[in-house]
Design a protein around this motif. Structure first.
Motif, PDB file in Angstrom:
ATOM      1  N   PRO B  25      43.035  46.121  24.437  1.00 48.13           N
ATOM      2  CA  PRO B  25      43.203  46.323  25.761  1.00 48.13           C
ATOM      3  C   PRO B  25      44.650  46.081  26.289  1.00 48.13           C
ATOM      4  O   PRO B  25      45.384  45.354  25.616  1.00 48.13           O
ATOM      5  N   ILE B  26      44.843  46.608  27.511  1.00 48.51           N
ATOM      6  CA  ILE B  26      46.283  46.257  28.065  1.00 48.51           C
ATOM      7  C   ILE B  26      46.308  44.721  28.297  1.00 48.51           C
ATOM      8  O   ILE B  26      45.307  43.982  28.780  1.00 48.51           O
ATOM      9  N   SER B  27      47.401  44.010  27.853  1.00 48.14           N
ATOM     10  CA  SER B  27      47.390  42.648  27.676  1.00 48.14           C
ATOM     11  C   SER B  27      47.113  41.537  28.824  1.00 48.14           C
ATOM     12  O   SER B  27      46.744  40.704  28.634  1.00 48.14           O
ATOM     13  N   ASN B  28      47.273  41.935  30.101  1.00 48.46           N
ATOM     14  CA  ASN B  28      47.018  40.998  31.190  1.00 48.46           C
ATOM     15  C   ASN B  28      45.575  41.356  31.703  1.00 48.46           C
ATOM     16  O   ASN B  28      45.272  40.881  32.966  1.00 48.46           O
ATOM     17  N   HIS B  29      44.922  42.313  31.313  1.00 43.23           N
ATOM     18  CA  HIS B  29      43.422  42.534  31.817  1.00 43.23           C
ATOM     19  C   HIS B  29      42.505  41.488  31.304  1.00 43.23           C
ATOM     20  O   HIS B  29      42.760  41.179  30.275  1.00 43.23           O
ATOM     21  N   LEU B  30      41.324  41.660  32.265  1.00 49.13           N
ATOM     22  CA  LEU B  30      40.536  40.581  31.995  1.00 49.13           C
ATOM     23  C   LEU B  30      38.996  41.095  31.750  1.00 49.13           C
ATOM     24  O   LEU B  30      38.289  40.427  31.358  1.00 49.13           O
ATOM     25  N   LEU B  46      28.107  51.778  28.071  1.00 52.05           N
ATOM     26  CA  LEU B  46      27.431  50.789  27.115  1.00 52.05           C
ATOM     27  C   LEU B  46      27.608  49.272  27.627  1.00 52.05           C
ATOM     28  O   LEU B  46      26.427  48.550  27.787  1.00 52.05           O
ATOM     29  N   VAL B  47      28.841  48.625  27.865  1.00 53.13           N
ATOM     30  CA  VAL B  47      28.866  47.322  27.963  1.00 53.13           C
ATOM     31  C   VAL B  47      29.954  46.982  28.733  1.00 53.13           C
ATOM     32  O   VAL B  47      31.062  47.797  28.718  1.00 53.13           O
ATOM     33  N   SER B  48      29.985  45.852  29.347  1.00 50.42           N
ATOM     34  CA  SER B  48      31.266  45.279  29.921  1.00 50.42           C
ATOM     35  C   SER B  48      31.146  43.878  29.724  1.00 50.42           C
ATOM     36  O   SER B  48      30.379  43.361  29.412  1.00 50.42           O
ATOM     37  N   PHE B  49      32.578  43.293  29.473  1.00 51.06           N
ATOM     38  CA  PHE B  49      32.609  41.925  28.826  1.00 51.06           C
ATOM     39  C   PHE B  49      33.630  41.153  29.637  1.00 51.06           C
ATOM     40  O   PHE B  49      34.788  41.850  29.990  1.00 51.06           O
ATOM     41  N   TYR B  50      33.491  39.893  30.174  1.00 49.04           N
ATOM     42  CA  TYR B  50      34.477  39.199  30.819  1.00 49.04           C
ATOM     43  C   TYR B  50      34.304  37.794  30.565  1.00 49.04           C
ATOM     44  O   TYR B  50      33.197  37.279  30.273  1.00 49.04           O
ATOM     45  N   ASN B  51      35.648  37.247  30.325  1.00 50.46           N
ATOM     46  CA  ASN B  51      35.443  35.614  30.291  1.00 50.46           C
ATOM     47  C   ASN B  51      34.685  35.403  28.876  1.00 50.46           C
ATOM     48  O   ASN B  51      33.766  34.557  28.794  1.00 50.46           O
ATOM     49  N   ASN B  52      34.714  36.216  27.748  1.00 50.75           N
ATOM     50  CA  ASN B  52      34.150  36.058  26.444  1.00 50.75           C
ATOM     51  C   ASN B  52      32.611  36.280  26.637  1.00 50.75           C
ATOM     52  O   ASN B  52      31.763  35.690  25.604  1.00 50.75           O
ATOM     53  N   GLU B  53      31.908  36.876  27.363  1.00 43.97           N
ATOM     54  CA  GLU B  53      30.732  37.222  27.446  1.00 43.97           C
ATOM     55  C   GLU B  53      30.417  38.614  27.951  1.00 43.97           C
ATOM     56  O   GLU B  53      31.303  39.027  28.823  1.00 43.97           O
ATOM     57  N   ILE B  54      29.191  39.131  27.700  1.00 42.44           N
ATOM     58  CA  ILE B  54      28.719  40.293  28.156  1.00 42.44           C
ATOM     59  C   ILE B  54      28.479  39.990  29.754  1.00 42.44           C
ATOM     60  O   ILE B  54      27.766  39.053  30.126  1.00 42.44           O
ATOM     61  N   SER B  55      28.958  40.956  30.711  1.00 43.54           N
ATOM     62  CA  SER B  55      28.701  40.854  31.921  1.00 43.54           C
ATOM     63  C   SER B  55      27.684  41.893  32.496  1.00 43.54           C
ATOM     64  O   SER B  55      26.896  41.745  33.329  1.00 43.54           O
ATOM     65  N   GLU B  56      27.527  43.172  31.609  1.00 42.52           N
ATOM     66  CA  GLU B  56      26.749  44.041  32.065  1.00 42.52           C
ATOM     67  C   GLU B  56      26.418  44.909  30.835  1.00 42.52           C
ATOM     68  O   GLU B  56      27.255  45.282  30.005  1.00 42.52           O
TER      69      GLU B  56
END
Lengths: 112, 116
Positions: B25-30, B46-56
């Motif tokens: 991913p782009i380096s400063n994206h979360l 399929l999936v979204s991921f934030y802060n080292n866990e699946i968010s949706e």
């Protein structure tokens, strides 16, 4: 659930022709609406967006107006160029949701 | 201009095999995402991921799928035991994670997965 329906492709036009790609949506809330474009060998790129009813998104000569009454977001361009040849995706995102819901994409080919 | 990259561009595998699709991913994206497009069908979340866990995640994202951010730059999608119907183009995306504002997702060029 939410869904997006685009006009079937492929679409082939001559340079300088007028373009319309139809898009209608079904959503439970008040979504934001988007058009993405994918050029050969590249990822999907955001072309334009509209976040509320009657908003008009525009970019690179393309326009689309958020029509709540007809649940539509048709993409238009007055005079297409060969460089506009690409696949165009209509999409929506519900408020507060991360995911995008896409239509099936419309392949556009512009002949010189 | 920063961009999302994906490798490989095309992966061919036998049914039942495990595959790992990779994304930078782009380096400063979360926020990070996976979508797929079966030939002739819609692009599906399929999936979204934030802060080292699946968010949706969608109902497509069953136990056969997993995602991981193994280091500070890569984001991977693993399919444990591929089926014929997993053949598709898989798109990775990332976004800044702008709460309350429009959070544009930037997409990679995709990995075409062919399951034989």
């Amino acid at each position: 659930g939410d869904s997006v329906t685009q006009m079937e492709g492929p679409v082939t036009l001559s340079e300088e022709a007028f373009l319309t790609i139809n898009c209608t949506y079904t959503a439970t809330g008040y979504p934001s609406l988007f058009w993405y474009v994918q050029y050969p060998g590249e990822g999907l790129q955001l072309l334009l967006k509209a976040t509320k009813a009657d908003d008009k998104g525009s970019n690179k000569g393309f326009e689309a107006t958020y029509r709540k009454e007809t649940t539509s977001f048709h993409l238009e361009k007055g005079s297409v160029q060969v460089s506009d040849s690409a696949v165009y995706f209509c999409a929506l995102s519900e408020q507060g949701a991360q995911k995008l819901v896409f239509g099936q994409g419309t392949r556009l080919t512009i002949n010189p | 201009e920063p961009e999302v990259t994906q490798t490989p561009s095309h992966q061919v595998t036998q049914m039942g095999q495990e595959v790992i699709l990779r994304c930078v991913p782009i380096s400063n994206h979360l926020y990070f995402y996976w979508y797929r497009q079966i030939l002739g069908q819609k692009v599906e979340f399929l999936v979204s991921f934030y802060n080292n866990e699946i968010s949706e995640k969608s109902e497509i994202f069953d136990d056969q799928f997993s995602v991981e951010r193994p280091d500070g730059s890569n984001f991977t999608l693993k399919i444990r035991s591929t089926k014929l119907e997993d053949s598709a183009m898989y798109f990775c995306a990332s976004s800044l994670g702008l709460a309350g504002l429009f959070d544009e997702q930037f997409f990679g060029p995709g990995t075409r997965l062919t399951v034989l």
